[in-house]
Design an enzyme around this catalytic site. Structure first.
Site, PDB file in Angstrom:
ATOM      1  N   ARG A 199       0.847  -1.205   0.000  1.00 21.16           N
ATOM      2  CA  ARG A 199       0.000   0.000   0.000  1.00 21.16           C
ATOM      3  C   ARG A 199       0.881   1.253   0.000  1.00 21.16           C
ATOM      4  O   ARG A 199       0.631   2.193  -0.755  1.00 21.16           O
ATOM      5  CB  ARG A 199      -0.892  -0.008   1.249  1.00 21.16           C
ATOM      6  CG  ARG A 199      -2.040  -0.987   1.113  1.00 21.16           C
ATOM      7  CD  ARG A 199      -2.881  -1.072   2.375  1.00 21.16           C
ATOM      8  NE  ARG A 199      -4.053  -1.904   2.123  1.00 21.16           N
ATOM      9  CZ  ARG A 199      -4.690  -2.580   3.066  1.00 21.16           C
ATOM     10  NH1 ARG A 199      -4.287  -2.533   4.325  1.00 21.16           N
ATOM     11  NH2 ARG A 199      -5.745  -3.315   2.761  1.00 21.16           N
ATOM     12  N   HIS A 201       0.650  -5.161  12.881  1.00 17.17           N
ATOM     13  CA  HIS A 201      -0.295  -4.838  11.812  1.00 17.17           C
ATOM     14  C   HIS A 201      -1.434  -4.037  12.429  1.00 17.17           C
ATOM     15  O   HIS A 201      -2.426  -4.587  12.856  1.00 17.17           O
ATOM     16  CB  HIS A 201      -0.815  -6.149  11.208  1.00 17.17           C
ATOM     17  CG  HIS A 201      -1.748  -5.944  10.062  1.00 17.17           C
ATOM     18  ND1 HIS A 201      -1.472  -5.111   9.006  1.00 17.17           N
ATOM     19  CD2 HIS A 201      -2.958  -6.489   9.782  1.00 17.17           C
ATOM     20  CE1 HIS A 201      -2.479  -5.165   8.143  1.00 17.17           C
ATOM     21  NE2 HIS A 201      -3.392  -5.986   8.600  1.00 17.17           N
TER      22      HIS A 201
END
Ligand code: APR
Length: 318
Positions: free
Chosen positions: A151, A175
């Site tokens: 991303r 995460h």
């Protein structure tokens, strides 16, 4: 002999994983879900594209762990996503229970498998999975960093008008909101991102904006979709890990791996760059962090530890 890839969870990510595995011909695929029809239906649908896509692999759906026996790779997406009104701990409780059930199922049938976990909250669920299965730590790994860094690279590529494939970077830590994009270790088409900032090709504030957008990358998609969460890029990320293992590619990939002193962290799964080859996680790659990166990384470790403590309260056997 063809490799066997089992996908536990045939939902949005599971179905996409199956499709990619078929298109890339990395092995025969077994889709498993407690909702049996879902796995069987998706398997049949993908199988029917074989004459068009020219893949010669077997793909089937099941709700019986015996059909997953002797898998080479298992990718787990079984779980529920967070729903409105649900706390992080509520989600943790539900997915821990599901992971325990999955662990029971796979530990008897595929004790030699390389297991990739995608279910959230990732770092804690992968840690629980390793404990529940008792599998070696280098054979149980979590998928997060590839997605997060992908991303980051994609957003950068839009801004710098560079082919996203030509950007190298990674994201460290848990995460979640505390992930650390490694700006100083980012190379854009052969040039350091920090040099591009200095030369004015991109401003510091734009890079900071991209770092923030990356942290919220999952939430941004959830907001658009309104129902469900990201699944295409998460599936691509899982397949990259599976392929590196099956083909012994020894790629350096950011993954949630078990640390035994590396980066000053012990007995915890956290996102770091690792080498994935035929032995599983073959090496944790150590990178020198500057003071700021160290601080951000420690903050991320703290968040993962706190969540794992919450998991231990839910299941003291952990
Ligand atoms: N065993 C096997 N499958 C299960 C179990 C179980 N005990 N419990 C639930 N499932 C299945 C559901 O039936 C569903 O088909 O897991 C699947 C999950 O699919 P989706 O709800 O579509 O979720 P998906 O978008 O694929 O994400 C899965 O990955 O990124 C994470 O946060 C995400 O935890 C979520 C997971």
């Amino acid at each position: 002999m063809k490799k066997k890839i089992t996908l536990i969870g045939a939902g949005q990510i599971g179905g996409t994983l199956a499709h990619l595995a078929a298109l890339k011909k990395i092995g025969d695929v077994v889709l498993f879900d407690v909702a049996k029809g879902l796995a069987t239906g998706k398997a049949l649908d993908i199988a029917q594209s074989a004459p068009i896509e020219n893949f010669d692999i077997k793909i089937s759906g099941t709700d019986n762990y015996n059909d997953t026996k002797n898998s080479d790779v298992i990718i787990i997406t079984a779980g529920v996503p967070r729903k409105p009104g649900m706390t992080r701990d509520d989600l943790l409780g539900i997915n821990l229970k599901i992971i325990k059930e999955v662990a029971e199922g796979i530990k008897k049938t595929s004790p030699e498998a390389f297991v990739i976990c995608i279910t959230n909250p990732l770092d804690v669920i992968v840690m629980a999975l390793q404990k529940y299965t008792g599998f070696s730590k280098n054979k149980v790994v979590g998928m997060a960093g590839i997605l997060d860094s992908s991303r980051f690279k994609y957003f950068l590529s839009l801004e710098l008008k560079v082919n996203p494939y030509k950007i190298k970077s990674f994201v460290l830590g848990g995460h979640g909101d505390t992930m650390v994009s490694m700006v100083n270790h980012t190379i854009v088409d052969g040039k350091n991102l920090s040099d591009l900032i200095k030369s004015g090709n991109i401003s510091q504030s734009k890079v900071e904006e991209i770092v923030e957008r990356t942290k919220n990358g999952g939430a941004e998609i959830v907001k658009h979709l309104q129902k469900g969460s990201a699944f295409y890029a998460p599936a691509s990320s899982g397949i990259e890990m599976a392929e590196s293992y099956l083909k012994d590619q020894k790629k350096e990939l950011p993954c949630a791996a078990y640390l035994q002193g590396e980066y000053g962290v012990k007995d915890l799964y956290v996102g770091v760059p690792v080498i994935i080859g035929k032995k599983g996680v073959e090496k944790v790659v150590q990178i020198n962090l500057d003071e700021n990166e160290k601080k951000l990384f420690q903050n991320s470790i703290k968040a993962v530890k706190e969540l794992f403590d919450a998991a231990k309260k839910i299941d003291p056997s952990l």
